[in-house]
Design a protein around this motif. Structure first.
Motif, PDB file in Angstrom:
ATOM      1  N   THR A 228      14.773  35.840   5.893  1.00 19.59           N
ATOM      2  CA  THR A 228      14.891  35.713   4.429  1.00 19.59           C
ATOM      3  C   THR A 228      14.818  34.257   3.996  1.00 19.59           C
ATOM      4  O   THR A 228      14.363  33.963   2.890  1.00 19.59           O
ATOM      5  CB  THR A 228      16.209  36.350   3.921  1.00 19.59           C
ATOM      6  OG1 THR A 228      17.305  35.684   4.547  1.00 19.59           O
ATOM      7  CG2 THR A 228      16.264  37.831   4.252  1.00 19.59           C
ATOM      8  N   ALA A 229      15.244  33.343   4.861  1.00 17.91           N
ATOM      9  CA  ALA A 229      15.225  31.921   4.488  1.00 17.91           C
ATOM     10  C   ALA A 229      13.799  31.462   4.203  1.00 17.91           C
ATOM     11  O   ALA A 229      13.537  30.783   3.202  1.00 17.91           O
ATOM     12  CB  ALA A 229      15.845  31.071   5.602  1.00 17.91           C
ATOM     13  N   THR A 230      12.861  31.838   5.059  1.00 10.40           N
ATOM     14  CA  THR A 230      11.460  31.450   4.859  1.00 10.40           C
ATOM     15  C   THR A 230      10.917  32.064   3.571  1.00 10.40           C
ATOM     16  O   THR A 230      10.210  31.407   2.793  1.00 10.40           O
ATOM     17  CB  THR A 230      10.611  31.885   6.069  1.00 10.40           C
ATOM     18  OG1 THR A 230      11.047  31.159   7.210  1.00 10.40           O
ATOM     19  CG2 THR A 230       9.127  31.626   5.834  1.00 10.40           C
ATOM     20  N   ALA A 231      11.261  33.344   3.339  1.00 14.59           N
ATOM     21  CA  ALA A 231      10.776  34.019   2.129  1.00 14.59           C
ATOM     22  C   ALA A 231      11.291  33.309   0.875  1.00 14.59           C
ATOM     23  O   ALA A 231      10.530  33.033  -0.064  1.00 14.59           O
ATOM     24  CB  ALA A 231      11.210  35.483   2.129  1.00 14.59           C
ATOM     25  N   ALA A 236      10.705  29.619  -3.694  1.00 16.23           N
ATOM     26  CA  ALA A 236      11.213  28.439  -4.412  1.00 16.23           C
ATOM     27  C   ALA A 236      10.118  27.372  -4.549  1.00 16.23           C
ATOM     28  O   ALA A 236      10.002  26.716  -5.585  1.00 16.23           O
ATOM     29  CB  ALA A 236      12.422  27.861  -3.671  1.00 16.23           C
ATOM     30  N   ARG A 237       9.299  27.240  -3.509  1.00 16.94           N
ATOM     31  CA  ARG A 237       8.196  26.275  -3.548  1.00 16.94           C
ATOM     32  C   ARG A 237       7.228  26.624  -4.683  1.00 16.94           C
ATOM     33  O   ARG A 237       6.628  25.741  -5.300  1.00 16.94           O
ATOM     34  CB  ARG A 237       7.468  26.320  -2.192  1.00 16.94           C
ATOM     35  CG  ARG A 237       6.436  25.219  -1.984  1.00 16.94           C
ATOM     36  CD  ARG A 237       5.784  25.321  -0.602  1.00 16.94           C
ATOM     37  NE  ARG A 237       4.770  26.357  -0.521  1.00 16.94           N
ATOM     38  CZ  ARG A 237       3.488  26.214  -0.902  1.00 16.94           C
ATOM     39  NH1 ARG A 237       3.081  25.055  -1.397  1.00 16.94           N
ATOM     40  NH2 ARG A 237       2.639  27.214  -0.788  1.00 16.94           N
ATOM     41  N   LEU A 238       7.074  27.928  -4.952  1.00 13.03           N
ATOM     42  CA  LEU A 238       6.129  28.379  -5.986  1.00 13.03           C
ATOM     43  C   LEU A 238       6.758  28.398  -7.382  1.00 13.03           C
ATOM     44  O   LEU A 238       6.113  28.831  -8.351  1.00 13.03           O
ATOM     45  CB  LEU A 238       5.596  29.777  -5.633  1.00 13.03           C
ATOM     46  CG  LEU A 238       4.826  29.884  -4.315  1.00 13.03           C
ATOM     47  CD1 LEU A 238       4.510  31.348  -3.996  1.00 13.03           C
ATOM     48  CD2 LEU A 238       3.530  29.065  -4.347  1.00 13.03           C
ATOM     49  N   GLN A 239       7.990  27.907  -7.501  1.00 17.44           N
ATOM     50  CA  GLN A 239       8.692  27.939  -8.792  1.00 17.44           C
ATOM     51  C   GLN A 239       7.864  27.364  -9.948  1.00 17.44           C
ATOM     52  O   GLN A 239       7.882  27.919 -11.056  1.00 17.44           O
ATOM     53  CB  GLN A 239      10.043  27.210  -8.674  1.00 17.44           C
ATOM     54  CG  GLN A 239      10.942  27.338  -9.910  1.00 17.44           C
ATOM     55  CD  GLN A 239      11.361  28.779 -10.179  1.00 17.44           C
ATOM     56  OE1 GLN A 239      11.747  29.503  -9.258  1.00 17.44           O
ATOM     57  NE2 GLN A 239      11.257  29.217 -11.437  1.00 17.44           N
ATOM     58  N   PRO A 240       7.107  26.278  -9.735  1.00 14.96           N
ATOM     59  CA  PRO A 240       6.290  25.762 -10.855  1.00 14.96           C
ATOM     60  C   PRO A 240       5.311  26.811 -11.392  1.00 14.96           C
ATOM     61  O   PRO A 240       5.012  26.842 -12.581  1.00 14.96           O
ATOM     62  CB  PRO A 240       5.543  24.577 -10.232  1.00 14.96           C
ATOM     63  CG  PRO A 240       6.413  24.140  -9.100  1.00 14.96           C
ATOM     64  CD  PRO A 240       7.025  25.393  -8.552  1.00 14.96           C
ATOM     65  N   LEU A 241       4.842  27.688 -10.498  1.00 16.81           N
ATOM     66  CA  LEU A 241       3.948  28.771 -10.919  1.00 16.81           C
ATOM     67  C   LEU A 241       4.735  29.817 -11.721  1.00 16.81           C
ATOM     68  O   LEU A 241       4.290  30.270 -12.787  1.00 16.81           O
ATOM     69  CB  LEU A 241       3.337  29.403  -9.657  1.00 16.81           C
ATOM     70  CG  LEU A 241       1.979  30.087  -9.753  1.00 16.81           C
ATOM     71  CD1 LEU A 241       0.926  29.227 -10.407  1.00 16.81           C
ATOM     72  CD2 LEU A 241       1.521  30.514  -8.346  1.00 16.81           C
ATOM     73  N   TRP A 242       5.924  30.169 -11.234  1.00 11.66           N
ATOM     74  CA  TRP A 242       6.761  31.138 -11.980  1.00 11.66           C
ATOM     75  C   TRP A 242       7.107  30.580 -13.366  1.00 11.66           C
ATOM     76  O   TRP A 242       7.134  31.322 -14.349  1.00 11.66           O
ATOM     77  CB  TRP A 242       8.060  31.478 -11.243  1.00 11.66           C
ATOM     78  CG  TRP A 242       7.999  31.825  -9.779  1.00 11.66           C
ATOM     79  CD1 TRP A 242       9.002  31.642  -8.864  1.00 11.66           C
ATOM     80  CD2 TRP A 242       6.930  32.450  -9.047  1.00 11.66           C
ATOM     81  NE1 TRP A 242       8.625  32.085  -7.624  1.00 11.66           N
ATOM     82  CE2 TRP A 242       7.361  32.582  -7.699  1.00 11.66           C
ATOM     83  CE3 TRP A 242       5.651  32.895  -9.375  1.00 11.66           C
ATOM     84  CZ2 TRP A 242       6.564  33.150  -6.691  1.00 11.66           C
ATOM     85  CZ3 TRP A 242       4.847  33.454  -8.386  1.00 11.66           C
ATOM     86  CH2 TRP A 242       5.305  33.582  -7.074  1.00 11.66           C
ATOM     87  N   ASP A 243       7.340  29.277 -13.427  1.00  7.90           N
ATOM     88  CA  ASP A 243       7.659  28.656 -14.722  1.00  7.90           C
ATOM     89  C   ASP A 243       6.472  28.784 -15.684  1.00  7.90           C
ATOM     90  O   ASP A 243       6.653  29.042 -16.874  1.00  7.90           O
ATOM     91  CB  ASP A 243       8.023  27.179 -14.543  1.00  7.90           C
ATOM     92  CG  ASP A 243       9.345  26.993 -13.808  1.00  7.90           C
ATOM     93  OD1 ASP A 243      10.137  27.960 -13.728  1.00  7.90           O
ATOM     94  OD2 ASP A 243       9.577  25.876 -13.287  1.00  7.90           O
TER      95      ASP A 243
END
Lengths: 302, 302
Positions: A228-231, A236-243
């Motif tokens: 789950t940590a990797t997922a 989290a790395r893609l957060q700018p896309l979610w924003d």
């Protein structure tokens, strides 16, 4: 389980760019997604004529190389939904997806009746598409329960899960308690993909999965492997896309710019009246794609 | 000016009951309404195929005996709106009505672009249909102003006016200030009909006008004659009907029972998935119709 929702790319004259469309399907096959869902909201089903939808369903099945294909059969009128279901089944799809598309606001009885009328005629499984952002209809627990008990209902596509992991677990557990064991739960809203899978959803009905299958598979496979940590780190790395998705009324306008920038589709890929992002908004999406290293996601068909 | 919005009656097999449809038009002609708007929201335009809409527009014009006919050309996709506009013009309508029908949420730029693309191609006047209950789109003053400046825009159908007379006057005066002098304002939401006309709206785009033209003409003619007391008294008398509209997610389900009870259409007159009212809800509508003496409104075609 990753179910990937590709765009339906339009050409300048308003016709569907079929070469780009099949290119997107080929790319998802090469990436190894678990299921392909063209003609979802991301695939602009609500903007296509029945004949176009039938043809795209056939093309998708032809190019899917055995990967299950699910298409939306949504329309405002039950009669048209039934015709679309028949077209989809003739095209060889493995499942259909149905949202309570509305013009007049629908009651719970209307929506139950819709699923009752449609599931009675089906010979493939149906996924209930709970998408309040486009249908403006809110499912209650009672309606989930009643609809899930209908024949051929195989899955419910839920709009998201709470951000807090404990609350997400509780939410998914509560929904599971309402549903027969054979009905799966799939999370949508890409920002919730990792959290939903970790909370126990069976599937992620994913917009980025249709255009950027790499990161979506990283998340899905990590959860499946118990990592789950990797997922969560990848999400989290893609957060700018979610924003960006949150800022532009959903994922569609943003993912279209991503696909255009990657050379997978030709701008403007969206059907009017929807205008693609332009100017600073467009530049910002491209900047995020580059910063996150997503332009390396160009597929062999790009 | 009373613009009457009749139902499109469906037959049991899902086809349009054309005899009942033309009967409704004949009845409006006999009553002497100022304008007839079949294929509005009340006329279920969002549930009909383009070919059905073209045919109903032709039938309406044929039966309208010279009274201006306006039909909706709304659809999710601009391409389809343009085709519907052409069909409507070929049918001989005097005007078209266009709401920003949505599936994906629309931006103000999308909606302006839609009206720009469509008005450019028109040879008849267009009424802008601001109907947030079905489109989930909210017009701003700025957008009203921009759209009203486009060629062929002749009227704006607004969703209502404030209940307080002074506030209603101020609201209509403010909107007038935004619009070119040739663009008329029409009120909709039947509970606001009298108040909107008294506050200075040019037209009442009326649901009861399409099924119960008598009381709608009483109100419209009283306001035109300067007799606001009579108009307000008639609207107040109909309050039980306005209450039912509010309770049943708009007027459609209620007016369908009224038309069924009057023998103008055959139950169930609405297209699935919309279920008509049943049981106590249905009985209550019929009770209100009888108590208000509206069943005497049966037309010669009933």
């Amino acid at each position: 389980m990753l179910s990937a929702f590709p765009l339906t790319p339009f050409a300048g004259d308003g016709t569907v760019d079929e070469r780009a469309f099949t290119g997107l399907i080929d790319r998802l096959v090469a990436a190894g997604v678990d299921s392909i869902s063209p003609l979802g909201s991301t695939g602009s089903y609500a903007y296509l004529r029945p004949r176009e939808r039938a043809r795209l369903a056939r093309l998708a099945v032809e190019h899917a190389a055995g990967i299950p294909v699910m298409v939306s059969i949504g329309a405002t009128r039950t009669r048209d939904v039934l015709d679309l279901a028949e077209d989809a089944q003739k095209a060889g799809v493995s499942a259909v997806l149905l949202a309570p598309v509305s013009y007049q606001p629908l009651t719970a009885d209307d929506v139950y009746g819709l699923y009752e009328d449609v599931t009675r005629e089906l010979s493939v499984p149906l996924t209930v598409y709970d998408n309040p952002g486009t249908t403006h209809f809110t499912f209650t627990d009672q309606l989930y329960q009643a609809v899930a008990a209908l024949p051929n209902v195989a899955s419910i596509k839920i709009p998201g899960v709470p951000a807090d992991p404990a609350a997400a677990n509780a939410h998914v557990a509560r929904l599971r308690g309402l549903l027969p064991a054979h009905v799966t739960l799939g999370v949508s809203g890409d920002a919730y993909g990792a959290a939903g899978l970790i909370a126990g959803c069976d599937a992620w009905y994913s917009v980025i999965g249709g255009t950027l299958p790499g990161p979506a598979l990283t998340i899905t496979r990590a959860v499946r492997a118990g990592d789950t940590a990797t997922a969560l780190a990848e999400s989290a790395r893609l957060q700018p896309l979610w924003d960006l998705f949150a800022r532009h009324r959903g994922s569609l306008r943003v993912i279209a710019v991503v696909a255009e920038h990657l050379g997978l589709v030709t701008a403007p890929a969206l059907p009017r009246p929807i205008r693609g992002l332009s100017g600073a908004d467009r530049a910002e999406v491209i900047d995020v794609v580059e910063r996150l290293g997503l332009s390396g996601q160009r597929g062999r068909t790009a």
